[in-house]
Motif scaffolding. Structure first.
Motif, short mmCIF file in Angstrom:
data_model
loop_
_atom_site.label_atom_id
_atom_site.label_comp_id
_atom_site.label_asym_id
_atom_site.label_seq_id
_atom_site.Cartn_x
_atom_site.Cartn_y
_atom_site.Cartn_z
N SER A 80 0.82 -1.22 0.00
CA SER A 80 0.00 0.00 0.00
C SER A 80 0.85 1.27 0.00
O SER A 80 0.39 2.32 -0.47
N ARG A 91 2.98 1.96 -1.90
CA ARG A 91 3.28 2.35 -3.28
C ARG A 91 2.56 3.64 -3.67
O ARG A 91 2.99 4.35 -4.56
N TYR A 92 1.43 3.93 -2.97
CA TYR A 92 0.71 5.17 -3.27
C TYR A 92 1.54 6.40 -2.97
O TYR A 92 1.25 7.48 -3.45
N ASN A 143 -12.38 8.12 -7.83
CA ASN A 143 -12.92 8.56 -6.54
C ASN A 143 -12.91 10.10 -6.50
O ASN A 143 -11.89 10.72 -6.80
N HIS A 199 -4.46 8.65 3.46
CA HIS A 199 -5.09 7.41 3.91
C HIS A 199 -4.15 6.21 3.75
O HIS A 199 -3.93 5.46 4.71
N ALA A 238 -3.02 4.55 7.16
CA ALA A 238 -3.72 3.28 7.45
C ALA A 238 -2.77 2.10 7.29
O ALA A 238 -2.83 1.14 8.06
N PHE A 245 -17.95 1.55 3.37
CA PHE A 245 -16.67 2.12 3.79
C PHE A 245 -16.89 3.24 4.80
O PHE A 245 -16.10 3.40 5.73
N TRP A 278 -14.49 2.59 13.11
CA TRP A 278 -13.03 2.54 13.39
C TRP A 278 -12.63 3.70 14.30
O TRP A 278 -11.91 3.53 15.27
N ALA A 336 -8.59 -4.52 5.84
CA ALA A 336 -7.80 -4.12 4.67
C ALA A 336 -7.13 -5.33 4.01
O ALA A 336 -6.97 -5.38 2.80
N ARG A 361 -8.44 -7.39 0.26
CA ARG A 361 -7.52 -7.71 -0.84
C ARG A 361 -7.36 -9.21 -1.06
O ARG A 361 -6.66 -9.64 -1.96
N TYR A 418 -17.32 -5.78 -5.39
CA TYR A 418 -16.68 -4.69 -4.64
C TYR A 418 -17.65 -4.07 -3.63
O TYR A 418 -17.29 -3.79 -2.49
C1 HEM Z 1 -10.48 0.41 8.54
C2 HEM Z 1 -10.86 1.57 8.01
C3 HEM Z 1 -10.69 1.91 6.56
C4 HEM Z 1 -11.56 2.62 5.79
C5 HEM Z 1 -12.85 3.21 6.24
C6 HEM Z 1 -11.01 2.70 4.47
C7 HEM Z 1 -11.60 3.36 3.41
C8 HEM Z 1 -11.12 3.38 2.12
C9 HEM Z 1 -11.80 3.93 0.96
C10 HEM Z 1 -13.19 4.53 1.01
C11 HEM Z 1 -11.00 3.79 -0.09
C12 HEM Z 1 -11.33 4.22 -1.54
C13 HEM Z 1 -12.18 3.11 -2.17
C14 HEM Z 1 -12.82 3.54 -3.47
O1 HEM Z 1 -12.69 4.68 -3.90
O2 HEM Z 1 -13.49 2.67 -4.07
C15 HEM Z 1 -9.79 3.14 0.35
C16 HEM Z 1 -8.74 2.81 -0.45
C17 HEM Z 1 -7.56 2.33 0.03
N1 HEM Z 1 -7.27 1.95 1.33
FE1 HEM Z 1 -8.51 2.03 2.89
N2 HEM Z 1 -9.80 2.04 4.45
C18 HEM Z 1 -9.56 1.54 5.71
C19 HEM Z 1 -8.46 0.83 6.13
C20 HEM Z 1 -7.33 0.69 5.38
C21 HEM Z 1 -6.13 0.09 5.87
C22 HEM Z 1 -5.89 -0.50 7.26
C23 HEM Z 1 -5.24 0.14 4.86
C24 HEM Z 1 -3.85 -0.40 4.93
C25 HEM Z 1 -3.24 -1.01 4.01
C26 HEM Z 1 -5.87 0.78 3.71
C27 HEM Z 1 -5.31 1.06 2.47
C28 HEM Z 1 -5.97 1.54 1.38
C29 HEM Z 1 -5.39 1.64 0.04
C30 HEM Z 1 -3.97 1.28 -0.34
C31 HEM Z 1 -6.39 2.13 -0.79
C32 HEM Z 1 -6.30 2.38 -2.30
C33 HEM Z 1 -6.98 1.23 -3.05
C34 HEM Z 1 -6.12 0.02 -3.22
O3 HEM Z 1 -5.01 0.11 -3.76
O4 HEM Z 1 -6.57 -1.06 -2.77
N3 HEM Z 1 -7.15 1.10 4.09
N4 HEM Z 1 -9.89 2.90 1.70
#
Ligand code: HEM
Length: 209
Positions: free
Chosen positions: A24, A26-27, A41, A51, A55, A113, A120, A153, A157, A174
């Motif tokens: 992750s 990588r972003y 988005n 994020h 995260a 989400f 959370w 998360a 995946r 999704y």
């Molecule tokens: C637990 C609460 C979390 C919420 C509410 C949340 C929410 C979101 C949302 C809304 C998006 C955009 C999705 C879209 O536009 O379709 C996203 C993307 C993303 N989130 Fe989270 N997330 C959470 C936890 C995490 C955690 C723990 C990580 C750690 C790796 C993470 C890493 C990412 C990444 C890397 C993306 C970009 C999409 C991808 O490459 O998979 N998130 N998240």
């Protein structure tokens, strides 16, 4: 739980969390080209960078907080890593809430989400509050709930490629996964916390007043 089983589960959780966290990050690289649904988005910039960075750090640090030996031998380290974890959850979760509002997959995914982000934030707030007033038995329980949500998360995946192998339409999968990645985890955490070994310390704390 058998110590061998619990150690193996911890190792599986820690390794899979570290892998997803590292991927992750990588972003944060300037040359990244985003998946189409993320680029679409409405809130993607700058919130995806905030994020993903925060995260992912929560996911990387969380598992270490559950090692009893590390907690007992290095309590200061536990407190510092805990502060980093909570900071990342609070600010990474707030950015997640903004991203949820702009998700291109529509209202079901926005709600899935969005509710995850709110839960959370609340769960981490409660965990932090209990640690600050010294109610450690309850603090541990809330941090188990917190990591059950963080671990969503990883599961998200895992579920996406499985749904693709099952030839389920990507958007349909999704939307469902925006809920399935965390609601069952919370139920499993609740069932785990209902075991007698978790009830005893609470009863002792309540008796002390
Ligand atoms: C637990 C609460 C979390 C919420 C509410 C949340 C929410 C979101 C949302 C809304 C998006 C955009 C999705 C879209 O536009 O379709 C996203 C993307 C993303 N989130 Fe989270 N997330 C959470 C936890 C995490 C955690 C723990 C990580 C750690 C790796 C993470 C890493 C990412 C990444 C890397 C993306 C970009 C999409 C991808 O490459 O998979 N998130 N998240």
């Amino acid at each position: 739980m058998n110590p061998y089983v619990s150690r193996s589960l911890w190792a599986l959780g820690a390794v899979s969390s570290a892998m997803i966290a590292l991927v992750s990050y990588r972003y944060l690289l300037p040359s990244l080209s985003m998946p189409t649904n993320i680029a679409a988005n409405l809130m993607v910039r700058p919130w995806i960078y905030v994020h993903a960075g925060l995260a992912a750090t929560a996911l990387l640090t969380g598992p270490w907080q559950f090692l009893p030996r590390l907690r007992a031998r290095h309590p200061r380290l536990h407190r510092w890593v805990g502060r980093v974890y909570i900071f990342c959850c609070v600010f990474g979760g707030s950015a997640g809430l903004l991203l949820a509002a702009g998700a291109s997959a529509g209202p079901v995914a926005r709600a899935g989400f969005g509710l995850l982000a709110v839960v959370w934030l609340l769960v981490n707030g409660q965990g932090l509050r209990l640690a600050m007033i010294g109610r450690y038995a309850e603090h541990r329980q809330w941090m188990i709930r917190s990591f059950a949500l963080t671990f969503g998360a990883v599961l998200l995946r895992v579920y996406i490629p499985i749904s693709q192998m099952m030839h389920i339409d990507f958007m349909t999968a999704y939307r469902a996964i925006s809920w399935l990645a965390w609601v069952p985890n919370l139920i499993v955490a609740e069932l785990y916390l209902r075991q007698p070994r978790w009830r005893k310390p609470l009863a002792t704390a309540a008796a002390r007043g």
